[in-house]
Design a protein around this motif. Structure first.
Motif, PDB file in Angstrom:
ATOM      1  N   GLY A 179       0.767  -1.239   0.000  1.00  9.60           N
ATOM      2  CA  GLY A 179       0.000   0.000   0.000  1.00  9.60           C
ATOM      3  C   GLY A 179       0.789   1.276   0.000  1.00  9.60           C
ATOM      4  N   THR A 180       2.083   1.215  -0.267  1.00  8.90           N
ATOM      5  CA  THR A 180       2.885   2.431  -0.296  1.00  8.90           C
ATOM      6  C   THR A 180       3.995   2.313  -1.332  1.00  8.90           C
ATOM      7  OG1 THR A 180       4.011   4.057   1.113  1.00  8.90           O
ATOM      8  CG2 THR A 180       4.584   1.748   1.444  1.00  8.90           C
ATOM      9  N   ILE A 181       4.619   3.433  -1.670  1.00 11.86           N
ATOM     10  CA  ILE A 181       5.733   3.441  -2.624  1.00 11.86           C
ATOM     11  C   ILE A 181       7.022   3.178  -1.865  1.00 11.86           C
ATOM     12  CG2 ILE A 181       7.112   4.910  -4.154  1.00 11.86           C
ATOM     13  CD1 ILE A 181       4.498   6.319  -4.934  1.00 11.86           C
ATOM     14  N   ILE A 182       7.787   2.185  -2.337  1.00  9.74           N
ATOM     15  CA  ILE A 182       9.042   1.861  -1.665  1.00  9.74           C
ATOM     16  C   ILE A 182      10.262   2.237  -2.487  1.00  9.74           C
ATOM     17  CG2 ILE A 182       8.017  -0.010  -0.310  1.00  9.74           C
ATOM     18  CD1 ILE A 182       9.335  -1.979  -2.284  1.00  9.74           C
ATOM     19  N   ASP A 183      10.076   2.550  -3.770  1.00 12.60           N
ATOM     20  CA  ASP A 183      11.218   2.964  -4.593  1.00 12.60           C
ATOM     21  C   ASP A 183      10.714   3.714  -5.817  1.00 12.60           C
ATOM     22  OD1 ASP A 183      13.848   3.280  -5.416  1.00 12.60           O
ATOM     23  OD2 ASP A 183      14.369   1.180  -5.056  1.00 12.60           O
ATOM     24  N   ASP A 184      11.510   4.664  -6.279  1.00 11.67           N
ATOM     25  CA  ASP A 184      11.130   5.505  -7.413  1.00 11.67           C
ATOM     26  C   ASP A 184      12.424   5.984  -8.060  1.00 11.67           C
ATOM     27  OD1 ASP A 184      10.377   7.513  -9.157  1.00 11.67           O
ATOM     28  OD2 ASP A 184       9.098   8.571  -7.736  1.00 11.67           O
ATOM     29  N   ARG A 185      12.717   5.455  -9.260  1.00  6.80           N
ATOM     30  CA  ARG A 185      13.976   5.808  -9.920  1.00  6.80           C
ATOM     31  C   ARG A 185      13.772   5.938 -11.428  1.00  6.80           C
ATOM     32  NH1 ARG A 185      17.937   1.057  -8.302  1.00  6.80           N
ATOM     33  NH2 ARG A 185      16.550   0.224  -6.704  1.00  6.80           N
ATOM     34  N   PRO A 186      14.668   6.685 -12.104  1.00  8.88           N
ATOM     35  CA  PRO A 186      14.623   6.718 -13.570  1.00  8.88           C
ATOM     36  C   PRO A 186      14.881   5.324 -14.145  1.00  8.88           C
ATOM     37  CG  PRO A 186      16.006   8.484 -12.719  1.00  8.88           C
ATOM     38  CD  PRO A 186      15.697   7.581 -11.569  1.00  8.88           C
ATOM     39  N   ARG A 187      14.380   5.093 -15.342  1.00  9.33           N
ATOM     40  CA  ARG A 187      14.541   3.795 -15.992  1.00  9.33           C
ATOM     41  C   ARG A 187      15.990   3.336 -16.038  1.00  9.33           C
ATOM     42  NH1 ARG A 187      16.703   0.288 -17.968  1.00  9.33           N
ATOM     43  NH2 ARG A 187      16.355  -0.819 -19.931  1.00  9.33           N
ATOM     44  N   ALA A 188      16.915   4.237 -16.296  1.00  9.95           N
ATOM     45  CA  ALA A 188      18.322   3.863 -16.447  1.00  9.95           C
ATOM     46  C   ALA A 188      18.915   3.277 -15.173  1.00  9.95           C
ATOM     47  CB  ALA A 188      19.146   5.063 -16.904  1.00  9.95           C
ATOM     48  N   ALA A 189      18.281   3.535 -14.029  1.00 13.88           N
ATOM     49  CA  ALA A 189      18.802   3.048 -12.748  1.00 13.88           C
ATOM     50  C   ALA A 189      18.307   1.651 -12.409  1.00 13.88           C
ATOM     51  CB  ALA A 189      18.422   4.012 -11.626  1.00 13.88           C
ATOM     52  N   TRP A 190      17.478   1.062 -13.277  1.00 15.00           N
ATOM     53  CA  TRP A 190      16.881  -0.237 -12.982  1.00 15.00           C
ATOM     54  C   TRP A 190      17.386  -1.312 -13.930  1.00 15.00           C
ATOM     55  CZ3 TRP A 190      14.079  -0.930  -8.720  1.00 15.00           C
ATOM     56  CH2 TRP A 190      13.363   0.126  -8.175  1.00 15.00           C
ATOM     57  N   THR A 191      17.409  -2.536 -13.431  1.00 14.66           N
ATOM     58  CA  THR A 191      17.542  -3.730 -14.254  1.00 14.66           C
ATOM     59  C   THR A 191      16.367  -4.636 -13.920  1.00 14.66           C
ATOM     60  OG1 THR A 191      18.807  -4.993 -12.616  1.00 14.66           O
ATOM     61  CG2 THR A 191      20.064  -3.598 -14.171  1.00 14.66           C
ATOM     62  N   ARG A 192      16.190  -5.674 -14.714  1.00 14.45           N
ATOM     63  CA  ARG A 192      15.100  -6.606 -14.426  1.00 14.45           C
ATOM     64  C   ARG A 192      15.253  -7.202 -13.031  1.00 14.45           C
ATOM     65  NH1 ARG A 192      13.496 -11.870 -14.619  1.00 14.45           N
ATOM     66  NH2 ARG A 192      11.466 -12.292 -15.559  1.00 14.45           N
ATOM     67  N   ASP A 193      16.469  -7.641 -12.695  1.00 11.45           N
ATOM     68  CA  ASP A 193      16.689  -8.263 -11.391  1.00 11.45           C
ATOM     69  C   ASP A 193      16.476  -7.277 -10.253  1.00 11.45           C
ATOM     70  OD1 ASP A 193      17.216 -10.608 -12.661  1.00 11.45           O
ATOM     71  OD2 ASP A 193      19.363 -10.653 -12.229  1.00 11.45           O
ATOM     72  N   SER A 194      16.893  -6.011 -10.424  1.00  4.08           N
ATOM     73  CA  SER A 194      16.748  -5.051  -9.327  1.00  4.08           C
ATOM     74  C   SER A 194      15.275  -4.719  -9.078  1.00  4.08           C
ATOM     75  CB  SER A 194      17.548  -3.774  -9.611  1.00  4.08           C
ATOM     76  OG  SER A 194      17.040  -3.075 -10.733  1.00  4.08           O
TER      77      SER A 194
END
Length: 497
Positions: free
Chosen positions: A241-256
């Motif tokens: 029920g809450t946001i735990i992470d918010d990042r630009p696309r470039a900061a993410w991978t599938r595993d992360s």
């Protein structure tokens, strides 16, 4: 639809808007309670103008509740809602949201099945009235479908209820991009590709990118992580029920992303060490010239692939009813993909929905042994990690993904030795998928046979063999190491595979 809504294809990947860019939607301290249950804790959520935002999280994380608040179909219990610079708190509803440019394609489709495509446009656009409104509605929907799904093949007089679920989903998506009196400024897509084949899914991703390139915004909710990474400028992860992470696309991978959701990263197997025997338990004769016969052995996982609507579901239903010359050894259970139409009993409890397939085995002297029913339903609910405070609650109190778990529990808890699965992972989170994949493999090792139609290529790698369908014919059989995305796509699009 405004022709400028979807900008030229060459602008499909603009740079992501920087932090501090103009905010189109600004929710502050928004929460939502259902009685004592807090489905959405006080949350801050923004959507920037001209961005594609990816929203992910496990089933029950609050994603759909948040989007229902944003689209006006649910009132916020607290907090402020600002859209396009205007504070709409306290008076925000579907009508106000639509006027502000907010559209939503819900996971559970909302088209009127007894109406045509053109007539369904009238439901969303009261401005389509007077003499000739059907002609204008048809032109509106034709334009939207041509933009989002070029080469779609629809007739605007087609009746929605006569279409397979993937085609209905395409119509509902296209309708969200149509415009009459009010512009479409933000389109929310909740599991938009859950019933689409890969070709239609790619078309939608390209359309969403073009829409954002024209200065509009989209929010895409999906359990298909690769699609989120393909479409999003920014990825937001929700949990409990809450946001735990918010990042630009470039900061993410599938595993992360998977790990942020609270699951170990999933590793797709390229082959399965099968214990299938030579004992054939399902046979379907060839459907005509150039078509292969279908067979499945005891303990085998057989995939049905190809473009959506090319005969996969029809084959499963023929096997279920022993029609068209289909021969089956043993009992059969079906896990439907369209849970609203073919799956849940909406007026029943979770418990009774799970046990519906087993009731004859739980009856003594004409009466249901309620204690045995509850224990077995609780057992299978626990095995599938069904998220509910009480299994006696109504089935519609569950999220869409948890409703799908209940349908899996119904089939797997039955005495059936052949399990038919009609694209069953619609709206199911990645953690549950992992659990179900492992359970399917375990049950197959114990001698159960699974026939699995899926629109997700990754799921075919769990199969021992795959049949590729093309216009109602089986045109290719792939075994073990032969199974690949390239091989499936080639067979799907070649007239003589």
């Amino acid at each position: 639809m405004n022709p400028g809504s979807l900008a030229p294809a060459e602008r499909t990947r603009p740079a992501a808007p920087a932090r501090g860019s103009e905010v189109f939607v600004d929710l502050r301290g928004v929460s939502r309670n259902f009685g004592a249950v807090q489905a959405l804790r006080p949350i801050d959520f923004q959507v920037l103008r001209g961005e594609c935002l990816g929203l992910v999280g496990h089933n029950g994380a609050g994603k759909s509740t948040l989007m229902n608040v944003l689209s006006g179909t649910l009132n916020a219990s607290a907090g402020t809602i600002t859209v396009n610079g205007a504070d709409l708190s306290g008076r925000y509803d579907v009508r106000v949201a639509h006027h502000a440019g907010v559209r939503c394609v819900f996971q559970e489709l909302s088209l009127c099945p007894n109406l045509t495509i053109a007539e369904n446009a009238r439901i969303a656009h009261p401005a389509l009235r007077g003499i000739g409104w059907r002609k204008r509605a048809a032109a509106l929907m034709q334009g939207a479908l041509d933009q989002v799904f070029p080469g779609h093949g629809f007739g605007m007089g087609d009746v929605v209820g006569e279409m397979p679920i993937g085609r209905r989903q395409m119509v509902e998506i296209a309708r969200a991009f149509t415009e009459t009196e009010d512009e479409a400024r933000l389109v929310i897509l909740d599991e938009p590709t859950s019933s689409l084949d890969q070709g239609a899914a790619d078309q939608l991703i390209a359309a969403a990118r073009r829409f954002a390139a024209g200065g509009r915004s989209t929010v895409v909710i999906s359990h298909k992580i690769n699609e989120i990474l393909a479409v999003a400028d920014r990825v937001v992860v929700m949990k409990d029920g809450t946001i735990i992470d918010d990042r630009p696309r470039a900061a993410w991978t599938r595993d992360s992303i998977v790990e942020a959701m609270g699951h170990a990263a999933e590793r797709i197997r390229t082959t399965r060490v099968t214990t299938a025997t030579a004992d054939t338990v399902v046979e379907v004769p060839s459907s005509g010239s150039g078509s292969l016969a279908f067979r499945a052995a005891k303990g085998e996982i057989v995939g049905l692939a190809g473009l959506a609507g090319h005969g996969q579901t029809d084959t499963l239903l023929a096997i279920q009813s022993r029609a068209g010359g289909a021969k089956v050894s043993g009992e059969v259970a079906l896990v439907p993909g369209d849970r609203v139409v073919d799956g849940v009993f909406p007026l029943w409890s979770i418990e009774r929905n799970i046990s519906a397939r087993w009731l004859p085995d739980l009856t003594q002297g004409g009466l249901i042994r309620l204690g045995s029913e509850r224990r077995k339903a609780q057992e299978w609910g626990a095995r599938l990690a069904l998220k509910t405070p009480d299994i006696r609650d109504p089935i519609l109190s569950l999220s869409g993904g948890n409703q799908q778990k209940a349908l899996f529990a119904r089939a797997l808890g039955s005495p059936a030795t052949v399990i038919l699965m009609d694209d069953p992972m619609r709206g199911v989170d990645i953690g549950t998928k992992q659990d179900v994949y492992a359970m399917i493999a375990k049950e197959a090792d114990m001698g159960r046979t699974f026939l699995w139609y899926t629109t997700e290529m990754d799921e075919l790698y769990y199969c021992d063999r795959v049949y590729v369908f093309h216009y109602g014919r089986i045109v290719k059989e792939l075994v073990a190491a032969e199974i690949s995305e390239d091989a499936v796509l080639r067979a799907s699009f070649e007239e003589h595979a």
